[in-house]
Write an enzyme that holds these catalytic residues in place. Structure first.
Site, short mmCIF file in Angstrom:
data_model
loop_
_atom_site.label_atom_id
_atom_site.label_comp_id
_atom_site.label_asym_id
_atom_site.label_seq_id
_atom_site.Cartn_x
_atom_site.Cartn_y
_atom_site.Cartn_z
N ASP A 68 3.37 9.61 -0.97
CA ASP A 68 1.59 8.40 -0.28
C ASP A 68 2.09 7.50 -1.45
O ASP A 68 1.71 7.98 -2.74
CB ASP A 68 0.83 9.68 -0.75
CG ASP A 68 0.15 9.48 0.35
OD1 ASP A 68 -0.05 7.98 0.81
OD2 ASP A 68 -0.59 10.46 1.20
N HIS B 212 0.55 -1.15 0.45
CA HIS B 212 0.19 0.26 0.07
C HIS B 212 0.42 0.92 -0.17
O HIS B 212 0.38 2.55 -0.76
CB HIS B 212 -0.71 -0.04 1.23
CG HIS B 212 -2.34 -0.83 1.50
ND1 HIS B 212 -3.50 -0.63 0.66
CD2 HIS B 212 -1.80 -2.33 1.13
CE1 HIS B 212 -4.04 -1.67 0.64
NE2 HIS B 212 -3.44 -3.04 0.96
#
Ligand code: ADQ
Length: 456
Positions: free
Chosen positions: A362, A154
């Site tokens: 991110d 992720h």
């Protein structure tokens, strides 16, 4: 088709199964096929349990295991969140590596494998999530598990030279070869992993992945994660009339709102964002009193010192900017450290004119996608998005900024405020159409379809 088995660091047993978000997408897949979700209960126990605790909700069985205090400190706080998290987010200066933390990480992965192995069947498809559990497939294989196993990361996968700073990096990354499929958020992350295998492990690129030196193939693909676009759009439309949203709008007294929603984490670029908003107010005297920024930042990982320091820093920064610019009837920065229900957040996104999503790094950033999904087609807000969020790869209708460049972000805030309606609509439409096609269900189905086709 066999069962689906999902494994993630943390598992929260829902009272009832719900749509929405990653948990909802997993629950839907587990419900369709019948399945098992294994992971840490979130509890600390005096001694490791021999077997996980089982709980059943509808067609899904949850298998929960506790961590000891020593495991929690070494595996979770120490190695996962003070070594892997900062390094993978390009903050090597924050890495705290120790051999005993690494040993704790490996120990917990071994224990998870031993507990999970007893629950697995040969025709199961196993989907393991995230950086806490990279070596898990290797541990399962060592126990003779032959089931199909996929992994999804992720968070970003850093460039080789950065990865090489981590002691023992080769053993960690090579253990990914025990999976049938490795999924990453973006083509850039995929490239970084392939590059690592090529340069550090002597593998050669082939269609869909890498051929390893031992002759085996490893499938590596990008699967950009997404949101339940239709659900967020629906929640936002109805949420805009809720009391919480009406209260927010009334308090703004006709002023514009720029909204930020992030876990309080140093990867999210919050000090840089506060600085940028301060710079914007400094340079645009005429805009003062016309806009407020609301930063929602629930506290996370408070047992990690860097997170406590960041919290103190942000409190000082918000206080300083407000002290400098606030008026009796206007506060420039509203800073809130709590969580909200998804429907409330969706309503807040919808009434904001600007979404500020400016992480330093991110993996994807779902807030960026949620902000877009929540806008009204008639009068959509503008997304200001960091080029270092995985989402920037897809959301080209956003104003893309470099969060390290405070003036760049300040300029984007002004550009967003001044943007004509037609341009806002056109930018929003392209992003919303993309998110309607590429939602969380499409992400999950693409990963599982690729996993079903992969075989080591
Ligand atoms: P996160 O770092 O947690 O996720 P993000 O993708 O933005 O970051 O997801 C956060 C989620 O939490 C969003 O759905 C958001 O709505 C919710 N949230 C944030 N603040 C909240 C609040 N105050 N109240 C309620 N909900 C709140 C990691 C990676 C990301 C990657 C995701 C999914 O770091 O890069 O996008 O996993 O893969």
């Amino acid at each position: 088709m066999g069962r689906l088995v999902v494994v993630s660091n943390r598992v929260a047993v829902p009272r009832e199964l719900r749509a929405g978000g990653l948990a909802g997408a997993m629950q839907a897949a587990l419900s369709q096929r019948g399945g098992l979700w294994f992971g840490w209960s979130g509890r600390i126990a005096a001694a490791p349990a021999d077997a996980p605790r089982m709980e059943t909700v509808g067609p899904i069985t949850f298998a929960l295991t506790d961590l000891t205090r020593a495991d929690y400190e070494a595996y979770y706080l120490g190695y996962a969140n003070r070594a892997l998290w900062p390094l993978f987010h390009y903050q090597p200066n924050l890495v705290e590596f120790s051999r005993s933390n690494l040993e704790g990480y490996l120990r917990v992965n071994r224990r998870f494998a031993a507990q999970l192995a007893g629950l697995l069947r040969d025709d199961d498809t196993v989907w393991i999530h995230d950086y806490h559990l990279i070596p898990l497939a290797g541990e399962l294989r060592a126990l003779g598990i032959g089931a199909r196993i996929g992994f999804f990361l992720h968070i970003p996968l850093p460039a080789v030279d950065l990865m090489a700073m981590l002691p023992g990096h080769r053993r960690l990354i090579e253990s990914l070869a025990d999976y049938d499929l490795v999924g990453l958020q973006t083509p850039a992350d995929r490239h970084a992993l392939c590059d690592y295998f090529e340069r550090e492990c002597g593998a050669t690129p082939e269609d869909g992945g890498m051929r390893l030196r031992n002759g085996r193939s490893l499938r590596i693909e990008a699967f950009p994660i997404s949101i339940d676009t239709a659900l967020i759009a629906r929640l936002a439309a109805s949420g805009s009339t809720h009391a919480a949203t009406r209260g927010l709008v009334a308090s703004l007294q006709g002023r514009a709102l720029a909204i930020g929603v992030d876990r309080l984490d140093y990867s999210k670029g919050l000090p840089e964002r506060f600085d940028a908003f301060g710079r914007f107010l400094e340079r645009h005297v005429e805009r003062r009193r016309q806009i407020s920024m609301m930063q929602i930042a629930p506290l996370t990982r408070e047992d990690v010192p860097e997170y406590r320091e960041l919290r103190e820093r942000l409190e000082r920064m918000a206080g300083a900017t407000n002290g400098q610019y606030a008026e009796p009837d206007w506060v420039p920065i509203r800073y809130i450290n709590r969580s909200f229900q998804q429907a409330t957040l969706a309503g807040y996104y919808r009434v904001a004119q600007i979404g500020l999503v400016t992480p330093l790094r991110d993996g994807m950033n779902l807030v960026a996608k949620e902000f877009v999904a929540a806008q009204s087609a008639d009068d959509p807000g503008v997304l200001v998005l960091s080029r270092f969020a995985g989402a920037a790869n897809e959301l080209s209708g956003a104003l893309i900024v470099n969060p390290h460049d405070v003036d760049d972000t300040a300029d984007a805030i002004e550009q967003a405020l001044a943007m004509p309606l037609e341009e806002r609509r056109a930018r929003w439409r392209s992003m919303f159409d993309h998110l309607s096609r590429h939602d969380i269900a499409a992400w999950r189905d693409a990963f599982l379809a690729a996993l079903e086709q992969s075989r080591r």
